[in-house]
Write a protein that holds these residues in place. Structure first.
Motif, PDB file in Angstrom:
ATOM      1  N   MET A 163       0.828  -1.199   0.000  1.00  0.00           N
ATOM      2  CA  MET A 163       0.000   0.000   0.000  1.00  0.00           C
ATOM      3  C   MET A 163       0.867   1.255   0.000  1.00  0.00           C
ATOM      4  N   PRO A 164       0.840   2.056  -1.059  1.00  0.00           N
ATOM      5  CA  PRO A 164       1.530   3.347  -1.004  1.00  0.00           C
ATOM      6  C   PRO A 164       0.960   4.203   0.124  1.00  0.00           C
ATOM      7  N   VAL A 165       1.821   4.981   0.748  1.00  0.00           N
ATOM      8  CA  VAL A 165       1.423   5.796   1.891  1.00  0.00           C
ATOM      9  C   VAL A 165       0.952   7.160   1.406  1.00  0.00           C
ATOM     10  N   GLY A 166      -0.323   7.447   1.656  1.00  0.00           N
ATOM     11  CA  GLY A 166      -0.905   8.742   1.322  1.00  0.00           C
ATOM     12  C   GLY A 166      -1.349   9.449   2.588  1.00  0.00           C
ATOM     13  N   THR A 167      -0.413   9.779   3.448  1.00  0.00           N
ATOM     14  CA  THR A 167      -0.664  10.215   4.820  1.00  0.00           C
ATOM     15  C   THR A 167      -1.742  11.286   4.931  1.00  0.00           C
ATOM     16  N   VAL A 168      -1.628  12.362   4.166  1.00  0.00           N
ATOM     17  CA  VAL A 168      -2.552  13.490   4.297  1.00  0.00           C
ATOM     18  C   VAL A 168      -3.500  13.586   3.102  1.00  0.00           C
ATOM     19  N   GLY A 169      -3.797  12.442   2.497  1.00  0.00           N
ATOM     20  CA  GLY A 169      -4.697  12.441   1.356  1.00  0.00           C
ATOM     21  C   GLY A 169      -3.967  12.591   0.039  1.00  0.00           C
ATOM     22  N   THR A 170      -2.659  12.370   0.052  1.00  0.00           N
ATOM     23  CA  THR A 170      -1.867  12.407  -1.172  1.00  0.00           C
ATOM     24  C   THR A 170      -0.641  11.543  -1.005  1.00  0.00           C
ATOM     25  N   VAL A 171      -0.305  10.767  -2.022  1.00  0.00           N
ATOM     26  CA  VAL A 171       0.978  10.092  -2.072  1.00  0.00           C
ATOM     27  C   VAL A 171       1.966  11.133  -2.582  1.00  0.00           C
ATOM     28  N   LYS A 172       2.919  11.504  -1.768  1.00  0.00           N
ATOM     29  CA  LYS A 172       3.778  12.653  -2.062  1.00  0.00           C
ATOM     30  C   LYS A 172       4.386  12.560  -3.460  1.00  0.00           C
ATOM     31  N   ALA A 173       4.304  13.665  -4.191  1.00  0.00           N
ATOM     32  CA  ALA A 173       4.883  13.834  -5.525  1.00  0.00           C
ATOM     33  C   ALA A 173       4.162  13.026  -6.595  1.00  0.00           C
ATOM     34  N   MET A 174       2.962  12.502  -6.291  1.00  0.00           N
ATOM     35  CA  MET A 174       2.238  11.666  -7.247  1.00  0.00           C
ATOM     36  C   MET A 174       0.808  12.154  -7.421  1.00  0.00           C
ATOM     37  N   THR A 175       0.319  12.152  -8.675  1.00  0.00           N
ATOM     38  CA  THR A 175      -1.114  12.248  -8.897  1.00  0.00           C
ATOM     39  C   THR A 175      -1.711  10.869  -8.651  1.00  0.00           C
ATOM     40  N   MET A 176      -3.005  10.799  -8.429  1.00  0.00           N
ATOM     41  CA  MET A 176      -3.607   9.489  -8.207  1.00  0.00           C
ATOM     42  C   MET A 176      -3.657   8.683  -9.505  1.00  0.00           C
ATOM     43  N   ASP A 177      -3.707   9.352 -10.651  1.00  0.00           N
ATOM     44  CA  ASP A 177      -3.571   8.620 -11.914  1.00  0.00           C
ATOM     45  C   ASP A 177      -2.210   7.932 -11.987  1.00  0.00           C
ATOM     46  N   ALA A 178      -1.175   8.625 -11.530  1.00  0.00           N
ATOM     47  CA  ALA A 178       0.156   8.023 -11.523  1.00  0.00           C
ATOM     48  C   ALA A 178       0.201   6.841 -10.563  1.00  0.00           C
ATOM     49  N   VAL A 179      -0.425   6.978  -9.397  1.00  0.00           N
ATOM     50  CA  VAL A 179      -0.472   5.868  -8.443  1.00  0.00           C
ATOM     51  C   VAL A 179      -1.187   4.675  -9.055  1.00  0.00           C
ATOM     52  N   ARG A 180      -2.304   4.941  -9.723  1.00  0.00           N
ATOM     53  CA  ARG A 180      -3.035   3.847 -10.372  1.00  0.00           C
ATOM     54  C   ARG A 180      -2.177   3.155 -11.424  1.00  0.00           C
ATOM     55  N   SER A 181      -1.387   3.934 -12.150  1.00  0.00           N
ATOM     56  CA  SER A 181      -0.583   3.359 -13.229  1.00  0.00           C
ATOM     57  C   SER A 181       0.475   2.397 -12.714  1.00  0.00           C
ATOM     58  N   THR A 182       0.853   2.513 -11.451  1.00  0.00           N
ATOM     59  CA  THR A 182       1.852   1.601 -10.892  1.00  0.00           C
ATOM     60  C   THR A 182       1.280   0.216 -10.627  1.00  0.00           C
ATOM     61  N   GLY A 183      -0.056   0.114 -10.603  1.00  0.00           N
ATOM     62  CA  GLY A 183      -0.702  -1.152 -10.278  1.00  0.00           C
ATOM     63  C   GLY A 183      -1.177  -1.245  -8.846  1.00  0.00           C
ATOM     64  N   ALA A 184      -1.011  -0.180  -8.075  1.00  0.00           N
ATOM     65  CA  ALA A 184      -1.469  -0.188  -6.682  1.00  0.00           C
ATOM     66  C   ALA A 184      -2.976  -0.366  -6.624  1.00  0.00           C
ATOM     67  N   GLY A 185      -3.441  -1.175  -5.676  1.00  0.00           N
ATOM     68  CA  GLY A 185      -4.866  -1.411  -5.535  1.00  0.00           C
ATOM     69  C   GLY A 185      -5.482  -0.836  -4.284  1.00  0.00           C
ATOM     70  N   ILE A 186      -4.637  -0.407  -3.326  1.00  0.00           N
ATOM     71  CA  ILE A 186      -5.109   0.120  -2.053  1.00  0.00           C
ATOM     72  C   ILE A 186      -4.050   1.084  -1.536  1.00  0.00           C
ATOM     73  N   VAL A 187      -4.482   2.170  -0.909  1.00  0.00           N
ATOM     74  CA  VAL A 187      -3.552   3.151  -0.358  1.00  0.00           C
ATOM     75  C   VAL A 187      -3.873   3.383   1.111  1.00  0.00           C
ATOM     76  N   LEU A 188      -2.949   4.078   1.774  1.00  0.00           N
ATOM     77  CA  LEU A 188      -3.077   4.324   3.212  1.00  0.00           C
ATOM     78  C   LEU A 188      -3.209   5.815   3.481  1.00  0.00           C
ATOM     79  N   GLY A 189      -4.068   6.161   4.460  1.00  0.00           N
ATOM     80  CA  GLY A 189      -4.171   7.517   4.968  1.00  0.00           C
ATOM     81  C   GLY A 189      -3.966   7.494   6.474  1.00  0.00           C
ATOM     82  N   ASN A 190      -3.891   8.680   7.099  1.00  0.00           N
ATOM     83  CA  ASN A 190      -3.579   8.721   8.522  1.00  0.00           C
ATOM     84  C   ASN A 190      -4.532   9.618   9.308  1.00  0.00           C
ATOM     85  N   THR A 191      -5.073   9.051  10.372  1.00  0.00           N
ATOM     86  CA  THR A 191      -6.046   9.747  11.206  1.00  0.00           C
ATOM     87  C   THR A 191      -5.468  10.985  11.869  1.00  0.00           C
ATOM     88  N   TYR A 192      -4.291  10.861  12.453  1.00  0.00           N
ATOM     89  CA  TYR A 192      -3.686  11.983  13.180  1.00  0.00           C
ATOM     90  C   TYR A 192      -3.533  13.198  12.264  1.00  0.00           C
TER      91      TYR A 192
END
Length: 386
Positions: free
Chosen positions: A33-62
């Motif tokens: 799972m790529p880490v998208g701590t504050v609602g973004t995987v740093k330096a990546m658009t979500m289209d770019a994240v999808r293109s890597t084949g990732a199927g699930i990402v992580l966010g952080n409550t704090y």
């Protein structure tokens, strides 16, 4: 719970290949799972994240409770809509981040009071509040609120912390609102003490969760001790539920952990490395700041289909980092996340083919070989669009 389930499809030793079914889609496992701590995987658009084949990402409550706030995220349609990610999202409970605040937080039996690292404002997190925030975010997978003491620590301190986390797990479960296709994971604690890990697994399985995480590792104990802890922990965990190792790790960490029965991983390592000019490849790690790349027209990897490898040379990536251009971290993060996804796909295929041990030997031999020579990887013609 109906709609959220993990289905085993193949095993090879302790390693498992399966599919995690959720309200936001199905994810083949093992998965990273790529880490998208504050609602973004740093330096990546979500289209770019999808293109890597990732199927699930992580966010952080704090982080999301502080900025932009859980209620604002809810008003904007939830985290999926706000960050343009329709697939599953797992949210860390915030416990690890709060515990890392040191003097800025005060722990008691009911929860934690802490000061924001951003502006010093005072906040409170407890199992009920953490669970409610994750619900407001519309997390597909909610994590229990737990305490994770820094290692090394005394057995007494680790024992007290683990038992507090188990009490908080029961409260987190009580606060969780079941919905079709959504799940909540308990977190196994206990440091590197086998008897405490076993007690934690028993406590969590008695409560009952849709999945189980292993916390409190990859915090400085070293790979050998991490693996030996997994050796005694994963066999005790329910066979019909997903197993998630939190915050791990290097490619070899992932491989060794899959061999010990882990299904899910997250780590900032590939994205953080991308921002600091380090590239993960089938032949180990490269530092793109090194002068030897300055005139190298070859791609980072001959087998990678990411934008960095198919459209750009090592020389260009080196140039970007030397000039401190933001495109360098963007392209290298894209490459590293693509490599991690390709690594996991290859491991999954090896499990289904009952060839994981041979595949693991090949991977480790290639990592140890070092970078490709010029003869092994001829200089390509970088393609351009018509």
């Amino acid at each position: 719970m109906t709609g959220f389930r993990w289905v085993a499809e193949a095993t090879d030793g302790a390693a498992r290949a399966g599919t995690l079914h959720t309200a936001h889609g199905a994810v083949p496992t093992p998965t990273f799972m790529p880490v998208g701590t504050v609602g973004t995987v740093k330096a990546m658009t979500m289209d770019a994240v999808r293109s890597t084949g990732a199927g699930i990402v992580l966010g952080n409550t704090y982080h999301l409770m502080l900025r932009p706030g859980a209620e604002r995220v809810r008003a904007l349609g939830g985290l999926h809509k706000m960050m343009d990610w329709s697939g599953p999202i797992l949210t860390d409970s915030g416990g690890f981040q709060v515990m890392s605040l040191g003097a800025l937080r005060k722990l008691d039996q009911d929860g934690v009071t802490f000061q924001s690292h951003i502006d010093g404002s005072k906040h409170r997190l407890d199992p009920e509040r953490s669970t409610a925030i994750q619900h407001a975010l519309d997390a597909t997978i909610t994590m229990c609120f737990d305490e994770c003491p820094a290692l090394p620590a005394s057995v007494e301190r680790i024992s007290e912390s683990m038992r507090l986390s188990m009490r908080w797990a029961a409260r987190s479960r009580e606060a969780f609102i079941p919905r079709a296709g959504y799940g909540q994971f308990g977190i196994v604690q206990g440091g590197t003490e086998p008897q405490l890990r076993a007690e934690s697994v028993r406590s969590l399985t008695d409560i009952g969760f849709e999945g189980y995480a292993i916390g409190g590792l990859a915090v400085g104990e070293g790979q050998e001790l991490m693996f030996s802890t997994l050796d005694v922990t994963t066999p005790l965990m329910p066979e019909d539920k997903p197993r998630y190792l939190m915050g791990v790790g290097t490619p070899d960490d992932l491989l060794g952990s899959v061999q010990r029965g882990v299904d899910m991983f997250d780590c900032v390592m590939p994205s953080r490395a991308g921002r600091t000019a380090r590239a993960y490849t089938e032949r180990g790690t490269l530092n793109l700041r090194n002068a030897r790349h300055a005139s190298d027209a070859r791609p980072l990897s001959p087998d990678c289909d990411c934008l960095a490898c198919t459209r750009h040379s090592r020389a260009y990536l080196h140039h970007l980092f030397r000039c401190e251009e933001i495109l360098g971290p963007m392209l290298l993060t894209w490459h590293n996340l693509s490599y991690y996804q390709r690594l996991m796909r290859g491991i999954r295929t090896a499990i289904t083919d009952s060839s994981l041990d041979a595949h693991a030997r090949h991977l480790r031999a290639e990592w140890a070989t070092g970078d490709w020579t010029m003869d092994e990887m001829p200089q390509p013609v970088i393609p351009f669009p018509d």
